[in-house]
Design a protein around this motif. Structure first.
Motif, short mmCIF file in Angstrom:
data_model
loop_
_atom_site.label_atom_id
_atom_site.label_comp_id
_atom_site.label_asym_id
_atom_site.label_seq_id
_atom_site.Cartn_x
_atom_site.Cartn_y
_atom_site.Cartn_z
N MET A 1 50.56 22.07 42.40
CA MET A 1 49.77 21.10 41.65
C MET A 1 48.28 21.15 42.03
O MET A 1 47.93 21.28 43.21
CB MET A 1 50.30 19.69 41.90
CG MET A 1 49.71 18.64 40.96
SD MET A 1 50.52 17.05 41.14
CE MET A 1 49.93 16.56 42.77
N LEU A 2 47.43 21.05 41.03
CA LEU A 2 45.99 21.03 41.20
C LEU A 2 45.47 19.65 40.80
O LEU A 2 46.09 18.94 40.00
CB LEU A 2 45.34 22.11 40.34
CG LEU A 2 45.89 23.53 40.48
CD1 LEU A 2 45.21 24.46 39.49
CD2 LEU A 2 45.73 24.04 41.91
N ILE A 3 44.32 19.29 41.35
CA ILE A 3 43.71 18.00 41.03
C ILE A 3 42.29 18.24 40.56
O ILE A 3 41.45 18.76 41.29
CB ILE A 3 43.70 17.06 42.25
CG1 ILE A 3 45.11 16.86 42.78
CG2 ILE A 3 43.07 15.72 41.89
CD1 ILE A 3 45.18 16.09 44.09
N TYR A 4 42.02 17.88 39.30
CA TYR A 4 40.66 18.00 38.75
C TYR A 4 40.09 16.60 38.59
O TYR A 4 40.51 15.83 37.73
CB TYR A 4 40.68 18.72 37.40
CG TYR A 4 39.30 18.76 36.74
CD1 TYR A 4 38.34 19.66 37.19
CD2 TYR A 4 38.97 17.89 35.72
CE1 TYR A 4 37.08 19.69 36.62
CE2 TYR A 4 37.72 17.91 35.14
CZ TYR A 4 36.76 18.80 35.60
OH TYR A 4 35.51 18.83 35.03
N LYS A 5 39.15 16.25 39.47
CA LYS A 5 38.50 14.94 39.43
C LYS A 5 39.50 13.81 39.27
O LYS A 5 39.35 12.92 38.42
CB LYS A 5 37.46 14.91 38.31
CG LYS A 5 36.29 15.86 38.56
CD LYS A 5 35.21 15.72 37.50
CE LYS A 5 34.02 16.61 37.81
NZ LYS A 5 32.94 16.50 36.82
N GLY A 6 40.55 13.85 40.08
CA GLY A 6 41.53 12.78 40.07
C GLY A 6 42.69 12.96 39.12
O GLY A 6 43.67 12.21 39.16
N MET A 7 42.62 13.97 38.24
CA MET A 7 43.70 14.22 37.29
C MET A 7 44.61 15.32 37.84
O MET A 7 44.13 16.40 38.20
CB MET A 7 43.14 14.66 35.93
CG MET A 7 42.34 13.59 35.21
SD MET A 7 43.35 12.17 34.75
CE MET A 7 44.49 12.94 33.61
N ASN A 8 45.91 15.04 37.91
CA ASN A 8 46.87 16.04 38.38
C ASN A 8 47.25 16.96 37.23
O ASN A 8 47.43 16.52 36.09
CB ASN A 8 48.15 15.36 38.89
CG ASN A 8 47.89 14.51 40.13
OD1 ASN A 8 46.87 14.66 40.79
ND2 ASN A 8 48.81 13.63 40.43
N VAL A 9 47.39 18.25 37.56
CA VAL A 9 47.81 19.21 36.54
C VAL A 9 48.59 20.34 37.21
O VAL A 9 48.22 20.81 38.28
CB VAL A 9 46.60 19.78 35.75
CG1 VAL A 9 45.64 20.52 36.67
CG2 VAL A 9 47.07 20.69 34.62
N PHE A 10 49.70 20.72 36.60
CA PHE A 10 50.46 21.88 37.05
C PHE A 10 49.98 23.12 36.31
O PHE A 10 49.74 23.06 35.09
CB PHE A 10 51.96 21.70 36.77
CG PHE A 10 52.61 20.63 37.59
CD1 PHE A 10 52.85 20.83 38.94
CD2 PHE A 10 53.00 19.44 37.01
CE1 PHE A 10 53.46 19.84 39.71
CE2 PHE A 10 53.61 18.46 37.76
CZ PHE A 10 53.84 18.65 39.11
N PRO A 11 49.81 24.25 37.01
CA PRO A 11 49.48 25.48 36.29
C PRO A 11 50.45 25.78 35.16
O PRO A 11 50.05 26.29 34.11
CB PRO A 11 49.56 26.55 37.40
CG PRO A 11 49.22 25.81 38.65
CD PRO A 11 49.84 24.45 38.47
N ALA A 12 51.73 25.45 35.35
CA ALA A 12 52.71 25.68 34.28
C ALA A 12 52.39 24.85 33.04
O ALA A 12 52.64 25.28 31.92
CB ALA A 12 54.12 25.36 34.77
N ALA A 13 51.81 23.64 33.24
CA ALA A 13 51.45 22.81 32.09
C ALA A 13 50.30 23.45 31.32
O ALA A 13 50.27 23.41 30.08
CB ALA A 13 51.06 21.41 32.55
N LEU A 14 49.34 24.06 32.06
CA LEU A 14 48.26 24.79 31.39
C LEU A 14 48.84 25.95 30.58
O LEU A 14 48.49 26.15 29.41
CB LEU A 14 47.28 25.33 32.43
CG LEU A 14 46.23 24.38 33.00
CD1 LEU A 14 45.51 25.03 34.16
CD2 LEU A 14 45.25 23.97 31.92
N ARG A 15 49.72 26.72 31.22
CA ARG A 15 50.33 27.86 30.54
C ARG A 15 51.10 27.42 29.30
O ARG A 15 50.99 28.03 28.23
CB ARG A 15 51.26 28.58 31.53
CG ARG A 15 51.86 29.93 31.09
CD ARG A 15 53.19 29.81 30.39
NE ARG A 15 54.09 28.87 31.00
CZ ARG A 15 54.81 29.11 32.09
NH1 ARG A 15 54.75 30.27 32.69
NH2 ARG A 15 55.61 28.17 32.58
N ASP A 16 51.87 26.35 29.43
CA ASP A 16 52.69 25.89 28.31
C ASP A 16 51.82 25.44 27.13
O ASP A 16 52.11 25.77 25.98
CB ASP A 16 53.60 24.75 28.75
CG ASP A 16 54.67 25.20 29.73
OD1 ASP A 16 54.82 26.43 29.92
OD2 ASP A 16 55.35 24.33 30.30
#
Length: 451
Positions: free
Chosen positions: A347-362
């Motif tokens: 999991m990555l955090i961009y300015k307080g927002m959590n995001v999974f690389p898999a979510a970006l890919r999807d």
């Protein structure tokens, strides 16, 4: 609607109402934990504040026990001795341990686990159940394409195929061109690979192997080891490239049992197949509170082994985040059905927002299907970087060679879509086809610029 022959590996437990399964498990958990507490130095310490008799009268009583984290296992492993090479969680004498397993080490120092002869039986039976749910049968010739015997998907998977009665063709480790030729020569009817390698094979299928003059007998494909098969574009590429319609997602965890989840013929989420040996909970990853198994729910999967001798696990946090697709199924199985949507470790955090690389890919692969390949690469500046204040660098691979203007337009559109849907900023680099390397095992979505 797909019809089903209603065949099961363990009909009694697979078709028992899920609340009854949990009641059956609860009867076995308390005596198992008593043995674990007596034999594992790690759990003796972890349960120091737990009352003398661990009472698991109901399944919900599990919530009164502490979680086991990966850091507990690392610390226990660091206490290894000649007599206990697996460390403080080695709960069986060395003379009883017949096999050692290793994690892949993709998220840090490898962890090691042991199996007694009884543990090997448990693993092979649960994994055979998983393969059976995924549609493999005794008359299949299976190309097993994981090349590392010691990892969770190596020898344990092979044992599962043998337990099922299928013909094992362990081709993992050979060069790709030889794999494709040998699959035809051996008349392989089924294939097991990681999702990314399955995708890579689908791109090579029509270019290698046909010179053998032997038509392909491949009809069944099993993929797992990493998220991705919830994306229609990835599924279509694998089934289209390999010319099959039978594609099933599978998942397990070497710390617990290598194969525990598999799709049935409905292709609507993975069933849990290890209920004879392992209990599962769904928790809120932030609070640790237990969540109900209900359609649409999300959470982290927690595992408890109640039939594991060498290196047991009690309330082990998998770091796998799942979406519950449903409970029960028209196939007759009653276990929860899930899709894995990411790992906490990634999991990555961009300015307080959590995001999974898999979510970006999807998101990118579904919204821009036909323009980009379904694999991408997310860049971190250092291995330990989790937080990003600047836009996250992401490489995408175009389907076709693009002119400068076309690539620039695609880049802007992807960045805008991600910002709109995920509320994060990314900086996209559009690469030429086949620019992103793929592995014969797992292909990480995350790369590090500075080691």
């Amino acid at each position: 609607m797909t019809t089903t022959s209603r065949e099961y590996w363990n009909e009694q437990l697979e078709t028992l109402p899920w609340t009854e399964v949990e009641r059956w498990q609860a009867e076995r958990i308390a005596p198992a934990i008593a043995k674990i507490r007596a034999r594992s130095a790690m759990y003796q310490e972890m349960f120091a504040d737990v009352p003398g008799e661990v009472k698991v009268l109901r399944f919900a009583d599990l919530a009164g026990l502490p979680f086991t984290m990966k850091d507990h296992i690392r610390a226990a492993q660091d206490a290894a001795t000649d007599e206990r090479p697996l460390g403080d969680n080695q709960a069986a004498p060395l003379k009883s341990i017949v096999q050692a397993l290793s994690s892949s080490g993709t998220t840090g120092k490898p962890l090691y686990y042991g199996l007694t002869a009884r543990d090997c039986e448990v693993f092979s039976d649960a994994i055979a159940n998983t393969w059976f749910t995924a549609g493999v049968r005794a008359d299949d010739v299976v190309a097993h394409l994981v090349g590392l015997p010691m990892v969770a998907g190596g020898l344990p998977y092979a044992d599962g195929f043998r337990r099922l009665g299928a013909t094992l063709a362990w081709l993992g480790g050979f060069p790709t061109d030889r794999i494709l030729r040998e699959m035809r020569r051996l008349r392989c009817t089924a294939l097991l690979a990681t999702t990314s390698f399955g995708l890579y094979l689908s791109e090579q299928w029509d270019t290698v192997g046909q010179e053998t003059g032997i038509p392909s007998r491949l009809g069944k494909v099993l993929c797992g080891g990493e998220p991705g098969l919830n994306q229609r574009d990835i599924r279509d590429r694998i089934t289209g490239g390999l010319n099959v319609s039978h594609l099933r997602e599978v998942m397990g965890l070497g710390d617990v049992i290598s194969g525990m989840w598999a799709e049935c013929e409905r292709h609507e989420g993975m069933h849990f197949n290890a209920q004879k040996y392992v209990a599962i909970e769904l928790i809120d990853p932030d609070s640790g509170d237990v969540q109900p198994w209900r359609e649409g729910g999300t959470g982290e999967i927690v595992y408890t082994t109640f039939d594991r001798e060498a290196t047991p696990m009690v309330r082990y946090r998998s770091r796998d985040h799942a979406l519950v697709v449903g409970i029960g199924c028209s196939c007759g199985r009653t276990s929860p059905r899930i899709r894995c949507i990411g790992r906490t470790d990634d999991m990555l955090i961009y300015k307080g927002m959590n995001v999974f690389p898999a979510a970006l890919r999807d998101l990118i692969s579904s919204k821009f299907a036909g323009q980009v390949q379904p694999m991408l690469r997310v860049w971190k500046e250092t291995k330990d970087q989790v937080r990003f204040d600047d836009p996250i660098s992401v490489d995408v691979e175009a389907v076709d060679n693009l002119s400068g203007d076309s690539a620039e337009t695609l880049r802007r559109e992807i960045e805008a879509e991600v910002r709109s849907q995920l509320q994060i900023r990314i900086r996209v680099m559009v690469l030429e086809p086949k620019s992103i390397p793929k592995s014969v095992y797992k292909t990480s979505l995350v790369a590090v610029r500075n080691g």
